[in-house]
Design a protein around this motif. Structure first.
Motif, PDB file in Angstrom:
ATOM      1  N   GLN A 218       0.842  -1.206   0.000  1.00 42.99           N
ATOM      2  CA  GLN A 218       0.000   0.000   0.000  1.00 42.99           C
ATOM      3  C   GLN A 218       0.878   1.257   0.000  1.00 42.99           C
ATOM      4  O   GLN A 218       2.063   1.194   0.291  1.00 42.99           O
TER       5      GLN A 218
ATOM      6  N   GLN B 257      -7.790   3.197  -2.892  1.00 44.73           N
ATOM      7  CA  GLN B 257      -9.021   2.645  -3.461  1.00 44.73           C
ATOM      8  C   GLN B 257      -9.133   1.144  -3.208  1.00 44.73           C
ATOM      9  O   GLN B 257      -8.180   0.402  -3.456  1.00 44.73           O
ATOM     10  N   GLY B 258     -10.274   0.715  -2.711  1.00 44.77           N
ATOM     11  CA  GLY B 258     -10.518  -0.723  -2.546  1.00 44.77           C
ATOM     12  C   GLY B 258      -9.945  -1.322  -1.274  1.00 44.77           C
ATOM     13  O   GLY B 258     -10.136  -2.507  -0.996  1.00 44.77           O
ATOM     14  N   VAL B 259      -9.237  -0.510  -0.488  1.00 46.67           N
ATOM     15  CA  VAL B 259      -8.580  -1.059   0.707  1.00 46.67           C
ATOM     16  C   VAL B 259      -9.609  -1.532   1.741  1.00 46.67           C
ATOM     17  O   VAL B 259      -9.437  -2.576   2.374  1.00 46.67           O
ATOM     18  N   PHE B 260     -10.704  -0.801   1.859  1.00 47.36           N
ATOM     19  CA  PHE B 260     -11.703  -1.189   2.864  1.00 47.36           C
ATOM     20  C   PHE B 260     -12.263  -2.573   2.553  1.00 47.36           C
ATOM     21  O   PHE B 260     -12.314  -3.451   3.414  1.00 47.36           O
ATOM     22  N   GLU B 261     -12.633  -2.771   1.294  1.00 47.70           N
ATOM     23  CA  GLU B 261     -13.222  -4.044   0.894  1.00 47.70           C
ATOM     24  C   GLU B 261     -12.240  -5.204   1.135  1.00 47.70           C
ATOM     25  O   GLU B 261     -12.618  -6.242   1.694  1.00 47.70           O
TER      26      GLU B 261
ATOM     27  N   ALA C  79     -16.014   2.649   3.920  1.00 48.79           N
ATOM     28  CA  ALA C  79     -15.085   2.603   2.798  1.00 48.79           C
ATOM     29  C   ALA C  79     -14.592   4.012   2.460  1.00 48.79           C
ATOM     30  O   ALA C  79     -13.434   4.214   2.119  1.00 48.79           O
TER      31      ALA C  79
ATOM     32  N   THR D 125      -4.638  -6.021   3.951  1.00 44.79           N
ATOM     33  CA  THR D 125      -4.775  -6.241   2.505  1.00 44.79           C
ATOM     34  C   THR D 125      -3.708  -7.194   1.974  1.00 44.79           C
ATOM     35  O   THR D 125      -3.919  -7.854   0.962  1.00 44.79           O
TER      36      THR D 125
ATOM     37  N   THR E 107     -11.772   5.123   4.881  1.00 44.63           N
ATOM     38  CA  THR E 107     -10.639   4.190   4.818  1.00 44.63           C
ATOM     39  C   THR E 107      -9.917   4.335   3.482  1.00 44.63           C
ATOM     40  O   THR E 107      -8.697   4.475   3.436  1.00 44.63           O
ATOM     41  N   ASP E 108     -10.674   4.332   2.402  1.00 44.84           N
ATOM     42  CA  ASP E 108     -10.045   4.389   1.081  1.00 44.84           C
ATOM     43  C   ASP E 108      -9.383   5.747   0.834  1.00 44.84           C
ATOM     44  O   ASP E 108      -8.360   5.828   0.145  1.00 44.84           O
TER      45      ASP E 108
ATOM     46  N   ARG F  66      -6.097   5.163   2.737  1.00 47.98           N
ATOM     47  CA  ARG F  66      -5.245   4.004   2.482  1.00 47.98           C
ATOM     48  C   ARG F  66      -5.251   3.538   1.026  1.00 47.98           C
ATOM     49  O   ARG F  66      -4.468   2.676   0.652  1.00 47.98           O
TER      50      ARG F  66
ATOM     51  N   CYS G   5      -0.249   4.373   1.799  1.00 45.84           N
ATOM     52  CA  CYS G   5      -1.206   5.207   2.543  1.00 45.84           C
ATOM     53  C   CYS G   5      -0.709   6.650   2.624  1.00 45.84           C
ATOM     54  O   CYS G   5       0.483   6.895   2.811  1.00 45.84           O
TER      55      CYS G   5
END
Ligand code: SF4
Ligand code: SF4
Lengths: 350, 111
Positions: free
Chosen positions: A65, A176-180, A167, A136, A170-171, A174, A67
């Motif tokens: 990542q 895009q898509g990190v929350f999911e 999301a 992740t 968080t996104d 951190r 972040c």
């Protein structure tokens, strides 16, 4: 993908420039009071360790990542990682020390090819093992899918960042898509027993504000996170740690870019809490860098402020007694540890 | 004269109102502090109420202060916006409900 400050040749990649920013006068020409002065007023200066409890090893700056707030300036473009030889020196030091907990961090520590070996070896020494897992990484690649099982085998205490139960926030912090992906990873950890009632596999989460403000009360946030993560995603965890963002590295860059630097520093200084000052984590922690150098904490490590030269500065010369007698190196970023309810790698301190 | 009436830096000087009337200021700030303490309502709920009221009285200082405070008390963006909608609904409703008075008057004087 975003680049690290280092890769993009950003001036803040130079730690001397960061320290300069932290010590410069405000736009009004005044100066923030020196952190050391604050401690002097409390008879805490020079600041001394209480005892060595936690041995924190940063096994590298490499991360999947990038972040925005990262104080390590980590990312896929960072290649600095700890070698097995340096890990061996850490193991020798741990074995000879009174250390209770070995706290492994990064970057994404799991990306170090010797990570699993290191955990196995620490496990043999019978110390508590913490891994700061960014979640992740578990779903980033097939070769990491079995990490939850690996953690379970070694009874690793997993501590993971999840800045919010939504999301959006968080996104924003951190990526895009990190929350999911984080939710997927949390479910995989839950599935092997982490964070479950009656299980001794501990999964803690770390909250840090997504911007230039202080964290809310840890206890209230924990309740809210538990409720929201359970109801929305069926996810369980043990404790939530609320951590303040320190004004260094990429978070410092964000503060300057967004024109929030002075207001944020002022906020930290105004919120100085003497009780938190007495409990700062550097008093019971030693931080080891990827190249084996020793620091008072992970933040000092990222500012390249090595432990006082009165103590051994490299793990190869580890000496607990000398380290316990050192003066802790302080600077203006330390205000981040003493604001409000205080902040450490284990959450609030006051 | 200042170019604008509102200067963000002035918010920090709120305490200075004691300069011209220390006694009253002291009473006000001690009352203020107690109002916002954790009580039967949580400090977070109180901060959201303050945010909504700030939008009703349209005070830029209070909007700044209680936006930050709400975030620091752990409110979400969604909760903060819903609080403002509550203020807006009451504001709008307060205008509209007077429509009844208008209608009463119309019916009184129109054949
Ligand atoms: S905050 Fe953690 S996960 Fe994010 S870039 Fe830094 S090391 Fe990686
Ligand atoms: S930043 Fe590090 S050295 Fe400074 S108070 Fe915090 S833990 Fe201690």
């Amino acid at each position: 993908m975003q680049q690290s400050l280092k890769k993009s040749n950003h001036q803040l990649a130079d730690t001397l420039i960061q320290l300069e920013v932290l010590n410069q006068a405000t736009q009004q020409g005044s100066q923030f009071p020196a952190f050391t002065q604050k401690l002097r007023g409390l008879n805490l200066f020079p600041l001394k360790p209480t005892h060595l409890d936690i041995f924190q090893v940063n096994v590298g700056k490499m991360c999947n990542q990038v972040c925005k707030h990262c104080h390590v300036d980590a990312g896929p473009d960072r290649k600095e990682i700890m070698t097995r030889a340096t890990m061996q020196q850490c193991l020798t030091a741990i074995a000879a020390s009174s250390v209770r907990t070995v706290d492994i961090t990064g970057g994404a520590p799991e990306m170090n090819p010797d990570f699993r070996w290191f955990v196995e070896e620490i496990s043999k020494l019978g110390r508590e093992i913490i891994v700061r897992c960014n979640l992740t990484i578990i779903v980033a690649n097939k070769k990491y899918h079995d990490l939850p099982a690996f953690y379970k085998t070694h009874n690793v205490h997993v501590i993971s960042s999840l800045p919010y139960f939504s999301a959006m926030r968080t996104d924003a912090q951190r990526g895009q898509g990190v929350f999911e992906d984080s939710i997927k990873a949390l479910k995989m950890l839950n599935a092997v027993g982490y964070g479950q009632e009656g299980s001794d596999l501990i999964l803690d989460l770390v909250y840090n504000p997504s911007g230039a403000f202080l964290p809310a009360r840890q206890a209230g946030l924990e309740l809210e996170f538990k409720k929201k993560l359970k109801a929305g995603f069926g996810v369980d965890f043990n404790n939530l740690f609320a951590i303040t963002n320190l004004p260094i590295s990429r978070f410092l860059d964000y503060l300057i870019q967004s024109n929030n630097y002075e207001t944020y520093m002022e906020k930290l200084v105004m919120a100085f809490n003497p009780a938190a000052a007495a409990n700062v984590m550097c008093r019971n922690t030693l931080s080891v860098g990827w190249d084996g150098y020793l620091y008072d904490c992970d933040f000092n490590q990222m500012l390249e402020l090595k432990v006082s030269p009165s103590a051994p500065q490299h793990i190869s010369a580890f000496n607990e007694a000398a380290l316990n007698n050192r003066n802790i190196v302080l600077n203006q970023h330390c205000y981040g540890c003493t604001a409000g309810a205080g902040s450490s790698c284990g959450g609030t301190t006051a | 004269m200042e170019k604008t009436y509102y200067n963000p830096q002035d918010l920090k000087k709120f305490g200075n109102i004691s300069e011209f009337s220390p006694g009253l200021a002291e009473k006000f700030f001690s009352y203020y502090g107690e109002v916002f303490a954790e009580g039967e309502l949580t400090a977070r709920e109180k901060s959201l109420i303050a945010l909504a009221v700030a939008h009703t009285v349209q005070c830029p200082y209070c909007i700044d202060a209680y936006t930050v405070d709400s975030l620091e008390k752990g409110s979400t963006e969604g909760q903060m916006m819903e609080a403002i909608h509550v203020a807006a609904a009451i504001r709008g409703g307060a205008s509209l409900v007077h429509g009844v008075q208008m209608m009463n008057k119309v019916k009184e004087i129109v054949m």
